[in-house]
Write a protein that holds these residues in place. Structure first.
Motif: not given
Length: 131
Positions: A8-10, A32, A68, A60, A111, A90, A63
Motif C-alpha cells: 500500500d502506498d499510504e 509501498y 494492485g 491496495d 477503506k 481499496t 498505487m
C-alpha cells in the motif's frame, strides 16, 4: 504465526496494519508499490533471490509505479506466487469487477475498514488455507 505482506502506498495505512498484525504475532513485510513488492518477492531480474513467500498479501489498488491489479496479475502468472491469497483493500468502490477473473484474489475490503473485522477475516483465511 503467518507471514503477511502489506502492499500500500499510504504510509499511515501500512503503519496501522503492521501494528495490528504484529500484535497478533504475525511477521509483516511491507512494500509501498507493486514494483517494490515484486522485488521483495524475488520476481524482478534485479531482485535478490526472494525469500519465503508470504502466507497472505494485503493489497491496495491505486498505487504509483505498479498498481494492485497489475501486481495481482503478475503474481497469478508465477508458479511460486499464484497460490498466495490476496485481500484487496481499496478506497475505490466497484473494484470487484476489475478483479473478477483474478484467481488469487480471495476477498475485498473497502477503506475505511474496521481493523477488528480485518483481523477476524485474516485469521479465518489463514486457518482455512492451512487445512
Amino acid at each position: 504465526m503467518a507471514h503477511i505482506m502489506i502492499v500500500d502506498d499510504e504510509k499511515d495505512v501500512v503503519t496501522l496494519l503492521k501494528y495490528v498484525l504484529e500484535k497478533d504475532g504475525h511477521r509483516v513485510s511491507e512494500a509501498y508499490n507493486g514494483a517494490e513488492a515484486l522485488q521483495k518477492l524475488g520476481l524482478e531480474p534485479e531482485a535478490a533471490s526472494g525469500g519465503e513467500p508470504p502466507d497472505l498479501i494485503l493489497l491496495d489498488v491505486m498505487m504509483p509505479i505498479l498498481d494492485g491489479y497489475s501486481l495481482s496479475s503478475r503474481l497469478a502468472s508465477n508458479s511460486r506466487t499464484r497460490s498466495i491469497p490476496i485481500v484487496v483493500i481499496t478506497a475505490k468502490g466497484g473494484m470487484r469487477d476489475l478483479f473478477q477473473l483474478a484467481p488469487n484474489v480471495a476477498t475485498y475490503i473497502e477503506k475505511p475498514f474496521d481493523p477488528h473485522k480485518l483481523r477476524e477475516l485474516i485469521s479465518s483465511m489463514l486457518k482455512s488455507s492451512r487445512r
